[in-house]
Design a protein around this motif. Structure first.
Motif, PDB file in Angstrom:
ATOM      1  N   CYS B 214       0.811  -1.232   0.000  1.00  0.00           N
ATOM      2  CA  CYS B 214       0.000   0.000   0.000  1.00  0.00           C
ATOM      3  C   CYS B 214       0.835   1.268   0.000  1.00  0.00           C
ATOM      4  N   VAL B 215       2.021   1.218   0.569  1.00  0.00           N
ATOM      5  CA  VAL B 215       2.844   2.432   0.616  1.00  0.00           C
ATOM      6  C   VAL B 215       3.898   2.397  -0.485  1.00  0.00           C
ATOM      7  N   PHE B 216       4.819   1.442  -0.428  1.00  0.00           N
ATOM      8  CA  PHE B 216       5.876   1.433  -1.445  1.00  0.00           C
ATOM      9  C   PHE B 216       5.298   1.249  -2.858  1.00  0.00           C
ATOM     10  N   MET B 217       4.470   0.238  -3.052  1.00  0.00           N
ATOM     11  CA  MET B 217       3.989  -0.033  -4.420  1.00  0.00           C
ATOM     12  C   MET B 217       2.881   0.935  -4.846  1.00  0.00           C
ATOM     13  N   GLU B 218       1.878   1.082  -3.996  1.00  0.00           N
ATOM     14  CA  GLU B 218       0.709   1.871  -4.413  1.00  0.00           C
ATOM     15  C   GLU B 218       0.989   3.367  -4.427  1.00  0.00           C
ATOM     16  N   MET B 219       1.592   3.868  -3.381  1.00  0.00           N
ATOM     17  CA  MET B 219       1.721   5.322  -3.244  1.00  0.00           C
ATOM     18  C   MET B 219       3.033   5.868  -3.763  1.00  0.00           C
ATOM     19  N   LEU B 220       4.072   5.033  -3.782  1.00  0.00           N
ATOM     20  CA  LEU B 220       5.383   5.534  -4.192  1.00  0.00           C
ATOM     21  C   LEU B 220       5.892   4.869  -5.465  1.00  0.00           C
ATOM     22  N   TRP B 221       5.174   3.876  -5.979  1.00  0.00           N
ATOM     23  CA  TRP B 221       5.548   3.167  -7.206  1.00  0.00           C
ATOM     24  C   TRP B 221       6.959   2.590  -7.126  1.00  0.00           C
ATOM     25  N   ILE B 222       7.278   2.125  -5.923  1.00  0.00           N
ATOM     26  CA  ILE B 222       8.562   1.453  -5.712  1.00  0.00           C
ATOM     27  C   ILE B 222       8.294  -0.050  -5.658  1.00  0.00           C
ATOM     28  N   ASN B 223       9.071  -0.839  -6.357  1.00  0.00           N
ATOM     29  CA  ASN B 223       8.903  -2.286  -6.322  1.00  0.00           C
ATOM     30  C   ASN B 223       9.196  -2.813  -4.929  1.00  0.00           C
TER      31      ASN B 223
END
Lengths: 333, 333
Positions: B214-223
């Motif tokens: 929810c944070v890295f992938m969804e909000m920051l587009w970090i794998n």
């Protein structure tokens, strides 16, 4: 074709005939843990009397579920039988009064000797020739669980399972032909990828998990995650752009529409050349009972995907099964 | 400080007082699913009468466990209550005769109205001020489960839970101070990272999962991927090099040694400046009963890590909670 489950499984189950087993713990680590997910899927779909949990070996020991006791069956698995966490889990379960069955290639291993009963299975990478699917880790696990359900609640799918397992190897052989060209194309396309995700649901999730952590991460040093096909829409999908690379499994169990929905999204917002789809509808599953297709498809996917792994390793200049930084090279962690 | 669990929870549990509940399904999607993992950990540790499963909403509906029926309690959660898969799961469970309790910010939402009982909780991002931790999603879930265990088998940890929840906000406030400088340093260090893993076990795993998806992938587009601390050693650890970036949670539950082992490995084979460690031993947990520290630490970690997410977003030039490609922007997938 076998007409009855293996003798050692038969004997292990006979030993708990008079015990009221109500709960099954499926315990292992890494690739061996991955097969426990479809095992639980099978139990969930077929049993109203048995509940079950899937745990990593050390999580199981430290979490120490209060439920664990004489009415628990604990099925453990380790390929070599040397996985310390899993051997410890067997000892822990026995100390709590649970009945333990160990699955391993080597019955004389620490895990094999830690459990009350040991069930040997085979792997083609050690035998060097294709094995009878009934003797694989998946095959043996399904036999244990189908035998248990028959014994505990009279639901009998053993004949259907054995018939289906006997038809599996021909289906795998034909699947390799279906995927050969596709794997060539995608191995080239994915050769420089820093991240490749796998995606599945239901009975396929374990195969997606294993391919992500044991093949992409462990053997190819490619960043990965096995994303559940519906969880995908609750966060992970925001990383999707035209370059995002996915391996999508579309199986034949009851969760198929979840996997189809994720594929459709990826085709729409990603690029078709970056989404490697394995759809079981493309396969010739002749002889596999419809009721068992969903459970056996992940074996076909995983077996064929090994070819993809080797092709990808070639493209990347790495040597699969050999190049490791830590595993079996450093021993004191 | 509350001296009894919330009235709506009390009423929901009273409604099943005469029903023999034997199994709890914990069902949700994404971030709401993540809190169900520590919920199950709590049940595993405290209950010998109740078994439980954690499922994504759509997996639950399609898998349709044979066990699901009148002796099942199904606890569902969706922040807005509009998550279609979770609302469908409530309807599915009711049709099978199970008792359903929905947790949501909005009792009038589709999920709130689909379940037999609804329990409202609060989130500080909607209230704009810090909330009583007992009214958070975690707080409400623990109250439901602690109340259920008291009712079903007489194990009573409700007082300890309520006392501990009342001491949580001060502990969170102090934790922010402990981490402030560290988060500044790591936000700069991680600013260009294409991949950041989270790592945890036991009661912390849900927080690691939520932060990854929810944070890295969804909000920051970090794998990302939330790696289980012992599964780490069975594949994933091979991606570790001096540049590999991890957020490690080290909690206070029974699985702590798994998390410590993974941290030690990362410090040795990775680089300390790329391994952001949150160790609960650094925190002042005054007033939180020792028996509940393990269950409440993930709330502290997750709350404080929001600050890290904002700092990282600043460094990357993205706007957290706003920048989305698909979620709430495209509706027809």
């Amino acid at each position: 074709m076998k007409t009855e489950i293996n003798q050692d499984i038969h004997a292990a189950l006979a030993a708990i005939k008079d015990r009221k087993i109500t709960h099954v713990f499926l315990v292992a680590c890494g690739g061996s843990l991955s097969i426990m997910h479809p095992g639980k899927y099978f139990l969930d779909r077929h049993s109203s009397a048995l509940t079950s949990d899937v745990y990593n070996g050390d999580e199981f020991v430290t979490r120490d579920p209060r439920k664990l006791g004489p009415s628990s069956l604990v099925v453990l698995c380790s390929q070599t039988g040397t996985t310390k966490e899993t051997a410890r889990a067997a000892a822990h379960a026995r100390a709590k009064g649970a009945f333990t069955i160990a699955m391993t290639l080597d019955p004389a291993s620490p895990l094999g000797t830690a459990a009350e009963r040991v069930v040997a299975y085979q792997a083609s990478y050690t035998t060097g020739v294709p094995i009878d699917a009934a003797d694989s880790n998946y095959g043996v696990l399904y036999m244990i669980l189908a035998g248990l359900i028959r014994q505990v609640e009279g639901v009998d799918v053993v004949d259907s399972l054995l018939k289906s397992l006997s038809a599996l190897q021909p289906a795998i052989d034909k699947a390799h032909l279906v995927y050969a060209d596709r794997f060539d194309a995608f191995a080239a396309q994915f050769s420089q990828a820093p991240v490749i995700y796998t995606l599945a649901s239901g009975a396929n999730y374990g195969a997606a998990y294993s391919f992500a952590i044991c093949v992409f991460m462990e053997m190819l040093w490619i960043n990965s995650q096995a994303i559940h096909a519906d969880e995908f829409f609750h966060g992970p999908f925001e990383v999707v752009d035209k370059d995002a690379k996915f391996v999508c499994m579309i199986g034949l169990d009851e969760t198929r529409r979840l996997e189809e929905r994720a594929r459709d999204f990826l085709y729409r917002f990603g690029s078709k050349e970056n989404v490697l789809v394995l759809d079981a509808r493309e396969l010739d599953l002749d002889g596999i009972d419809e009721a068992f297709q969903g459970y056996l498809v992940p074996l076909i996917f995983f077996d064929t995907l090994w070819k993809f792994a080797y092709k990808l390793a070639d493209q990347r200049g790495t040597v699969i099964l050999e190049d490791r930084r830590y595993m079996k090279k450093i021993s004191d962690y």
